[in-house]
Write a protein that holds these residues in place. Sequence first.
Motif, PDB file in Angstrom:
ATOM      1  N   VAL A   1      76.485  41.360  -1.122  1.00  0.00           N
ATOM      2  CA  VAL A   1      77.147  40.536  -2.132  1.00  0.00           C
ATOM      3  C   VAL A   1      77.722  41.483  -3.173  1.00  0.00           C
ATOM      4  CG1 VAL A   1      76.867  38.721  -3.855  1.00  0.00           C
ATOM      5  CG2 VAL A   1      75.575  38.602  -1.716  1.00  0.00           C
ATOM      6  N   ALA A   2      79.042  41.402  -3.376  1.00  0.00           N
ATOM      7  CA  ALA A   2      79.729  42.311  -4.304  1.00  0.00           C
ATOM      8  C   ALA A   2      80.518  41.508  -5.325  1.00  0.00           C
ATOM      9  CB  ALA A   2      80.666  43.233  -3.525  1.00  0.00           C
ATOM     10  N   ASP A   3      80.457  41.947  -6.577  1.00  0.00           N
ATOM     11  CA  ASP A   3      81.230  41.298  -7.634  1.00  0.00           C
ATOM     12  C   ASP A   3      81.995  42.357  -8.428  1.00  0.00           C
ATOM     13  OD1 ASP A   3      79.644  42.349  -9.871  1.00  0.00           O
ATOM     14  OD2 ASP A   3      78.113  40.891  -9.333  1.00  0.00           O
ATOM     15  N   SER A   4      82.721  41.938  -9.421  1.00  0.00           N
ATOM     16  CA  SER A   4      83.480  42.891 -10.236  1.00  0.00           C
ATOM     17  C   SER A   4      83.046  42.831 -11.696  1.00  0.00           C
ATOM     18  CB  SER A   4      84.981  42.626 -10.112  1.00  0.00           C
ATOM     19  OG  SER A   4      85.268  41.299 -10.515  1.00  0.00           O
TER      20      SER A   4
ATOM     21  N   GLY B   1      81.670  46.794 -10.898  1.00  0.00           N
ATOM     22  CA  GLY B   1      80.922  45.710 -10.298  1.00  0.00           C
ATOM     23  C   GLY B   1      79.648  46.167  -9.632  1.00  0.00           C
ATOM     24  N   ALA B   2      78.883  45.194  -9.244  1.00  0.00           N
ATOM     25  CA  ALA B   2      77.608  45.441  -8.572  1.00  0.00           C
ATOM     26  C   ALA B   2      77.725  45.077  -7.103  1.00  0.00           C
ATOM     27  CB  ALA B   2      76.508  44.601  -9.228  1.00  0.00           C
ATOM     28  N   VAL B   3      76.960  45.779  -6.288  1.00  0.00           N
ATOM     29  CA  VAL B   3      76.816  45.450  -4.873  1.00  0.00           C
ATOM     30  C   VAL B   3      75.324  45.388  -4.588  1.00  0.00           C
ATOM     31  CG1 VAL B   3      77.231  46.161  -2.492  1.00  0.00           C
ATOM     32  CG2 VAL B   3      78.949  46.634  -4.240  1.00  0.00           C
ATOM     33  N   VAL B   4      74.893  44.247  -4.109  1.00  0.00           N
ATOM     34  CA  VAL B   4      73.502  44.072  -3.688  1.00  0.00           C
ATOM     35  C   VAL B   4      73.540  43.882  -2.183  1.00  0.00           C
ATOM     36  CG1 VAL B   4      71.442  42.621  -3.842  1.00  0.00           C
ATOM     37  CG2 VAL B   4      72.841  43.022  -5.893  1.00  0.00           C
ATOM     38  N   SER B   5      72.890  44.788  -1.458  1.00  0.00           N
ATOM     39  CA  SER B   5      72.836  44.637  -0.002  1.00  0.00           C
ATOM     40  C   SER B   5      71.380  44.680   0.427  1.00  0.00           C
ATOM     41  CB  SER B   5      73.657  45.711   0.712  1.00  0.00           C
ATOM     42  OG  SER B   5      73.115  46.987   0.507  1.00  0.00           O
TER      43      SER B   5
ATOM     44  N   ILE C   1      70.831  48.492  -4.295  1.00  0.00           N
ATOM     45  CA  ILE C   1      71.617  47.977  -5.413  1.00  0.00           C
ATOM     46  C   ILE C   1      72.474  49.120  -5.918  1.00  0.00           C
ATOM     47  CG2 ILE C   1      71.536  47.056  -7.751  1.00  0.00           C
ATOM     48  CD1 ILE C   1      68.940  45.678  -6.984  1.00  0.00           C
ATOM     49  N   GLY C   2      73.767  48.884  -6.005  1.00  0.00           N
ATOM     50  CA  GLY C   2      74.668  49.941  -6.448  1.00  0.00           C
ATOM     51  C   GLY C   2      76.011  49.378  -6.835  1.00  0.00           C
ATOM     52  N   HIS C   3      77.041  50.154  -6.522  1.00  0.00           N
ATOM     53  CA  HIS C   3      78.412  49.748  -6.820  1.00  0.00           C
ATOM     54  C   HIS C   3      79.329  50.267  -5.720  1.00  0.00           C
ATOM     55  CE1 HIS C   3      78.259  53.870  -8.320  1.00  0.00           C
ATOM     56  NE2 HIS C   3      79.561  53.890  -8.164  1.00  0.00           N
ATOM     57  N   THR C   4      80.522  49.710  -5.684  1.00  0.00           N
ATOM     58  CA  THR C   4      81.527  50.166  -4.737  1.00  0.00           C
ATOM     59  C   THR C   4      82.226  51.366  -5.361  1.00  0.00           C
ATOM     60  OG1 THR C   4      81.855  47.915  -3.950  1.00  0.00           O
ATOM     61  CG2 THR C   4      83.572  49.514  -3.416  1.00  0.00           C
ATOM     62  N   PRO C   5      82.243  52.513  -4.702  1.00  0.00           N
ATOM     63  CA  PRO C   5      82.883  53.699  -5.271  1.00  0.00           C
ATOM     64  C   PRO C   5      84.329  53.412  -5.687  1.00  0.00           C
ATOM     65  CG  PRO C   5      81.682  54.279  -3.286  1.00  0.00           C
ATOM     66  CD  PRO C   5      81.663  52.777  -3.384  1.00  0.00           C
TER      67      PRO C   5
ATOM     68  N   GLU D   1      87.367  35.864 -11.011  1.00  0.00           N
ATOM     69  CA  GLU D   1      87.188  34.500 -10.526  1.00  0.00           C
ATOM     70  C   GLU D   1      86.461  34.450  -9.196  1.00  0.00           C
ATOM     71  OE1 GLU D   1      88.022  31.617 -12.008  1.00  0.00           O
ATOM     72  OE2 GLU D   1      88.564  32.770 -13.774  1.00  0.00           O
ATOM     73  N   ALA D   2      86.159  35.601  -8.604  1.00  0.00           N
ATOM     74  CA  ALA D   2      85.614  35.582  -7.255  1.00  0.00           C
ATOM     75  C   ALA D   2      84.568  36.676  -7.053  1.00  0.00           C
ATOM     76  CB  ALA D   2      86.738  35.751  -6.237  1.00  0.00           C
ATOM     77  N   PHE D   3      83.797  36.503  -5.985  1.00  0.00           N
ATOM     78  CA  PHE D   3      82.896  37.533  -5.502  1.00  0.00           C
ATOM     79  C   PHE D   3      82.943  37.476  -3.978  1.00  0.00           C
ATOM     80  CE2 PHE D   3      80.310  33.755  -5.790  1.00  0.00           C
ATOM     81  CZ  PHE D   3      79.383  33.836  -4.765  1.00  0.00           C
ATOM     82  N   ARG D   4      82.377  38.502  -3.333  1.00  0.00           N
ATOM     83  CA  ARG D   4      82.471  38.615  -1.877  1.00  0.00           C
ATOM     84  C   ARG D   4      81.077  38.639  -1.264  1.00  0.00           C
ATOM     85  NH1 ARG D   4      81.872  43.079   0.770  1.00  0.00           N
ATOM     86  NH2 ARG D   4      82.432  44.385  -0.986  1.00  0.00           N
ATOM     87  N   VAL D   5      80.929  37.924  -0.157  1.00  0.00           N
ATOM     88  CA  VAL D   5      79.697  37.929   0.632  1.00  0.00           C
ATOM     89  C   VAL D   5      80.068  38.351   2.048  1.00  0.00           C
ATOM     90  CG1 VAL D   5      77.829  36.525   1.599  1.00  0.00           C
ATOM     91  CG2 VAL D   5      78.682  36.031  -0.710  1.00  0.00           C
ATOM     92  N   THR D   6      79.344  39.320   2.576  1.00  0.00           N
ATOM     93  CA  THR D   6      79.559  39.754   3.952  1.00  0.00           C
ATOM     94  C   THR D   6      78.211  39.793   4.655  1.00  0.00           C
ATOM     95  OG1 THR D   6      81.404  41.136   3.213  1.00  0.00           O
ATOM     96  CG2 THR D   6      80.557  41.545   5.424  1.00  0.00           C
TER      97      THR D   6
END
Length: 151
Positions: free
Chosen positions: A82-85, A131-135, A123-127, A65-70
């Motif tokens: 921006v990270a999602d699951s 999910g994806a992480v785009v920074s 573009i990757g993922h959180t170890p 239901e959520a994603f994170r922006v830092t």
Amino acid sequence: MSMWWSLHLRREAASVPLARRLLLGTMESAGVDPDISYDLSLALSEACANAVEHGGDVAHGGSSEAFRVTAYLDGEMCRIEVADSGPGFPAGRPWPLARLVPADAEHGRGLCLIRELADHVHIGHTPGRRGAVVSFDKVLKWRKDAPLLAV
């Protein structure tokens, strides 16, 4: 000057302009050049739109239901993450930016646009997580009257 903020946003379309307005307000308050602020806000909008559209974990029996922006402003650099699951990017395939998207396509250009607007994109993922992480990073330029001008 160094500061950061992080948002935990619902995976819905209304979250995209909310994140964009917060970033633009932060940049305006800090005194970042409006052209740089605009580039970063457009790149953020594209990354958030991808998280909203693709960031659910439907394949594993649920939906996120959520994603994170830092956002980090550190001296002369801004980094946004921006990270999602969601399912993330398939392993072993070329980086998603490598594929060509037809000029008349209505979808699929967001990551290419981020690459054009930012100085560096990862573009990757959180170890250990799905999910994806785009920074992406961009060197900041400041207005002459910037209250938080990096010295």
